[in-house]
Design an enzyme around this catalytic site. Structure first.
Site, PDB file in Angstrom:
ATOM      1  N   GLY A 150      65.082 -17.275   2.738  1.00 13.58           N
ATOM      2  CA  GLY A 150      64.163 -16.642   1.780  1.00 13.58           C
ATOM      3  C   GLY A 150      64.764 -16.661   0.381  1.00 13.58           C
ATOM      4  O   GLY A 150      64.125 -17.085  -0.592  1.00 13.58           O
ATOM      5  N   HIS A 151      66.033 -16.209   0.277  1.00 16.28           N
ATOM      6  CA  HIS A 151      66.730 -16.255  -1.013  1.00 16.28           C
ATOM      7  C   HIS A 151      66.839 -17.712  -1.499  1.00 16.28           C
ATOM      8  O   HIS A 151      66.654 -18.003  -2.668  1.00 16.28           O
ATOM      9  CB  HIS A 151      68.146 -15.694  -0.884  1.00 16.28           C
ATOM     10  CG  HIS A 151      68.229 -14.257  -0.462  1.00 16.28           C
ATOM     11  ND1 HIS A 151      68.709 -13.874   0.763  1.00 16.28           N
ATOM     12  CD2 HIS A 151      67.902 -13.108  -1.116  1.00 16.28           C
ATOM     13  CE1 HIS A 151      68.686 -12.558   0.852  1.00 16.28           C
ATOM     14  NE2 HIS A 151      68.199 -12.064  -0.269  1.00 16.28           N
ATOM     15  N   GLN A 163      58.275  -4.203  -5.505  1.00 21.68           N
ATOM     16  CA  GLN A 163      59.335  -4.496  -6.483  1.00 21.68           C
ATOM     17  C   GLN A 163      58.856  -5.536  -7.505  1.00 21.68           C
ATOM     18  O   GLN A 163      59.082  -5.386  -8.705  1.00 21.68           O
ATOM     19  CB  GLN A 163      60.569  -5.011  -5.746  1.00 21.68           C
ATOM     20  CG  GLN A 163      61.653  -5.572  -6.642  1.00 21.68           C
ATOM     21  CD  GLN A 163      62.897  -5.928  -5.859  1.00 21.68           C
ATOM     22  OE1 GLN A 163      63.713  -5.064  -5.575  1.00 21.68           O
ATOM     23  NE2 GLN A 163      63.046  -7.183  -5.493  1.00 21.68           N
ATOM     24  N   GLY A 190      72.797 -10.268  -1.952  1.00 21.25           N
ATOM     25  CA  GLY A 190      73.705 -11.056  -1.119  1.00 21.25           C
ATOM     26  C   GLY A 190      73.281 -11.114   0.339  1.00 21.25           C
ATOM     27  O   GLY A 190      72.167 -10.743   0.694  1.00 21.25           O
ATOM     28  N   TYR A 191      74.212 -11.607   1.165  1.00 14.94           N
ATOM     29  CA  TYR A 191      73.942 -11.909   2.572  1.00 14.94           C
ATOM     30  C   TYR A 191      72.694 -12.796   2.647  1.00 14.94           C
ATOM     31  O   TYR A 191      71.696 -12.475   3.289  1.00 14.94           O
ATOM     32  CB  TYR A 191      73.803 -10.648   3.435  1.00 14.94           C
ATOM     33  CG  TYR A 191      74.353 -10.897   4.820  1.00 14.94           C
ATOM     34  CD1 TYR A 191      75.721 -11.025   5.020  1.00 14.94           C
ATOM     35  CD2 TYR A 191      73.516 -11.066   5.920  1.00 14.94           C
ATOM     36  CE1 TYR A 191      76.241 -11.306   6.272  1.00 14.94           C
ATOM     37  CE2 TYR A 191      74.017 -11.351   7.171  1.00 14.94           C
ATOM     38  CZ  TYR A 191      75.386 -11.462   7.339  1.00 14.94           C
ATOM     39  OH  TYR A 191      75.888 -11.748   8.575  1.00 14.94           O
ATOM     40  N   LEU A 192      72.822 -13.920   1.946  1.00 13.29           N
ATOM     41  CA  LEU A 192      71.664 -14.757   1.639  1.00 13.29           C
ATOM     42  C   LEU A 192      71.133 -15.524   2.851  1.00 13.29           C
ATOM     43  O   LEU A 192      71.894 -15.904   3.740  1.00 13.29           O
ATOM     44  CB  LEU A 192      72.040 -15.737   0.524  1.00 13.29           C
ATOM     45  CG  LEU A 192      72.600 -15.088  -0.742  1.00 13.29           C
ATOM     46  CD1 LEU A 192      72.967 -16.154  -1.769  1.00 13.29           C
ATOM     47  CD2 LEU A 192      71.622 -14.089  -1.346  1.00 13.29           C
ATOM     48  N   HIS A 193      69.828 -15.726   2.856  1.00 12.03           N
ATOM     49  CA  HIS A 193      69.151 -16.473   3.920  1.00 12.03           C
ATOM     50  C   HIS A 193      68.156 -17.446   3.276  1.00 12.03           C
ATOM     51  O   HIS A 193      68.119 -17.571   2.046  1.00 12.03           O
ATOM     52  CB  HIS A 193      68.475 -15.518   4.905  1.00 12.03           C
ATOM     53  CG  HIS A 193      67.617 -14.471   4.231  1.00 12.03           C
ATOM     54  ND1 HIS A 193      66.489 -14.793   3.500  1.00 12.03           N
ATOM     55  CD2 HIS A 193      67.739 -13.125   4.152  1.00 12.03           C
ATOM     56  CE1 HIS A 193      65.948 -13.692   3.033  1.00 12.03           C
ATOM     57  NE2 HIS A 193      66.691 -12.655   3.391  1.00 12.03           N
ATOM     58  N   GLY A 250      60.892 -12.348  -4.836  1.00 13.63           N
ATOM     59  CA  GLY A 250      60.098 -12.666  -3.660  1.00 13.63           C
ATOM     60  C   GLY A 250      58.923 -11.719  -3.475  1.00 13.63           C
ATOM     61  O   GLY A 250      59.022 -10.512  -3.725  1.00 13.63           O
TER      62      GLY A 250
HETATM   63  P1  AMP Z   1      67.431  -8.777  -1.599  1.00 10.81           P
HETATM   64  O1  AMP Z   1      68.735  -9.497  -1.505  1.00 10.81           O
HETATM   65  O2  AMP Z   1      66.885  -8.337  -0.278  1.00 10.81           O
HETATM   66  O3  AMP Z   1      67.433  -7.704  -2.649  1.00 10.81           O
HETATM   67  O4  AMP Z   1      66.381  -9.859  -2.105  1.00 10.81           O
HETATM   68  C1  AMP Z   1      66.595 -10.592  -3.278  1.00 10.81           C
HETATM   69  C2  AMP Z   1      65.339 -11.345  -3.633  1.00 10.81           C
HETATM   70  O5  AMP Z   1      65.000 -12.238  -2.557  1.00 10.81           O
HETATM   71  C3  AMP Z   1      64.126 -10.427  -3.817  1.00 10.81           C
HETATM   72  O6  AMP Z   1      63.344 -10.887  -4.905  1.00 10.81           O
HETATM   73  C4  AMP Z   1      63.391 -10.555  -2.513  1.00 10.81           C
HETATM   74  O7  AMP Z   1      62.010 -10.312  -2.617  1.00 10.81           O
HETATM   75  C5  AMP Z   1      63.667 -12.008  -2.164  1.00 10.81           C
HETATM   76  N1  AMP Z   1      63.506 -12.203  -0.717  1.00 10.81           N
HETATM   77  C6  AMP Z   1      64.120 -11.518   0.275  1.00 10.81           C
HETATM   78  N2  AMP Z   1      63.661 -11.931   1.484  1.00 10.81           N
HETATM   79  C7  AMP Z   1      62.745 -12.895   1.229  1.00 10.81           C
HETATM   80  C8  AMP Z   1      61.898 -13.704   2.062  1.00 10.81           C
HETATM   81  N3  AMP Z   1      61.908 -13.595   3.376  1.00 10.81           N
HETATM   82  N4  AMP Z   1      61.068 -14.594   1.465  1.00 10.81           N
HETATM   83  C9  AMP Z   1      61.035 -14.699   0.111  1.00 10.81           C
HETATM   84  N5  AMP Z   1      61.807 -13.961  -0.729  1.00 10.81           N
HETATM   85  C10 AMP Z   1      62.642 -13.074  -0.181  1.00 10.81           C
END
Ligand code: AMP
Length: 281
Positions: free
Chosen positions: A36-37, A153, A31-34, A147
């Protein structure tokens, strides 16, 4: 788009899709999506008929002194982003929906998880493998999107899928960055203005390493030292690790001969950030 909070509600939706012969993509997130997500969700929507985004701050992947309780959360904002990106469902369970109070089954991995982030976060990947396995069983996706930002991971999930025979295609997606190069992360919200500026040192130092490789430098120790030295010029940065490893085995290399992953973790103030790049000679 629907926000679903229980496994019992989600399963019949997925079964209905499968009966119609629809392809399902899963994007696991905390969550707290941006943006990248969002890039993962958009890619998933372009390759599948239905996309499920899981939005769950998974307690088992946090260590005792880590930021589980302070991790940022905003489901309304996340829902708007998911809908705009083309998701059909957000799966947003409470921790007690995902873990029985006497839960005693975990998915663990011997290799790949000891180095890099595993050194200072020894229980992290057990939590990741466990929650990702559970999500795979709940959502039964055809494809799942991860990502490259969390490169270790991604490698761990690929290996787990191979070793445990999950019939799921893992799709790796490139790192999305801010205009100035900082890798997008939900944890960037912890940074104050000075720290935000200081955090750029990670990308800048990795770019320096990448330039050295492109110029033909093969000595991993030399490249690693240059990255460490460059991060050292930023007083607010404290290195957790800088490593150059084989992209597949994640074992340290001394010479750049095969595809390598150069990964950095560092504290900027009290915020731990990660970044990396991949290079194929
Ligand atoms: P998280 O919410 O941080 O656990 O991330 C969820 C998914 O989004 C994971 O597969 C991350 O690798 C991917 N992710 C997070 N930040 C980015 C980014 N800046 N660019 C691409 N994928 C991302």
């Amino acid at each position: 788009m629907q926000i679903i909070k229980t496994i019992e509600e989600l399963r019949p939706i997925i079964k209905g899709w499968k009966k119609e012969g629809l392809q399902v993509g899963l994007v696991p997130t905390m969550g707290y999506l941006h943006e990248g997500h969002k890039s993962l969700i958009v890619k998933a929507a372009s390759e599948n008929d239905k996309v499920v985004v899981s939005d769950f701050v998974n307690p088992t992947q946090f260590g005792v002194n880590e930021d589980l309780t302070s991790y940022p959360r905003d489901i309304d904002r996340d829902a708007a982003l998911c809908e705009a990106a083309g998701a059909a469902v957000i799966f947003h369970p409470e921790p007690q929906e995902m873990y029985f109070s006497d839960n005693c089954t975990f998915v663990d991995m011997d290799a790949l998880t000891k180095g890099l982030c595993g050194k200072t976060r020894p229980t992290h990947f057990r939590g990741v493998c466990t929650v990702v396995s559970k999500l795979f069983h709940i959502v039964t996706p055809d494809r799942a999107y991860f990502g490259q930002k969390d490169a270790q991971q991604l490698a761990v999930v690929r290996r787990m899928v191979r070793d445990l025979n999950f019939d799921i295609t893992i799709v790796g997606c490139p790192i999305v960055r801010e205009a100035d190069g900082l890798a997008m992360s939900s944890r960037n919200t912890y940074l104050d203005a000075k720290e935000r500026e200081a955090a750029l040192i990670l990308h800048k130092s990795l770019a320096l390493g990448e330039e050295m490789m492109k110029a033909g430098e093969c000595d991993a120790v030399k490249i690693k030292d240059a990255i460490i030295k460059n991060i050292g010029t930023e007083p607010l940065a404290r290195i957790d690790y800088v490593e150059i490893v084989d992209s597949e085995t994640l074992k340290e290399v001394v010479s750049i001969e095969k595809p390598v992953l150069t990964a950095v973790a560092a504290y900027i103030g009290t915020t731990r950030l990660i970044d990396n790049f991949s290079y194929e000679p």
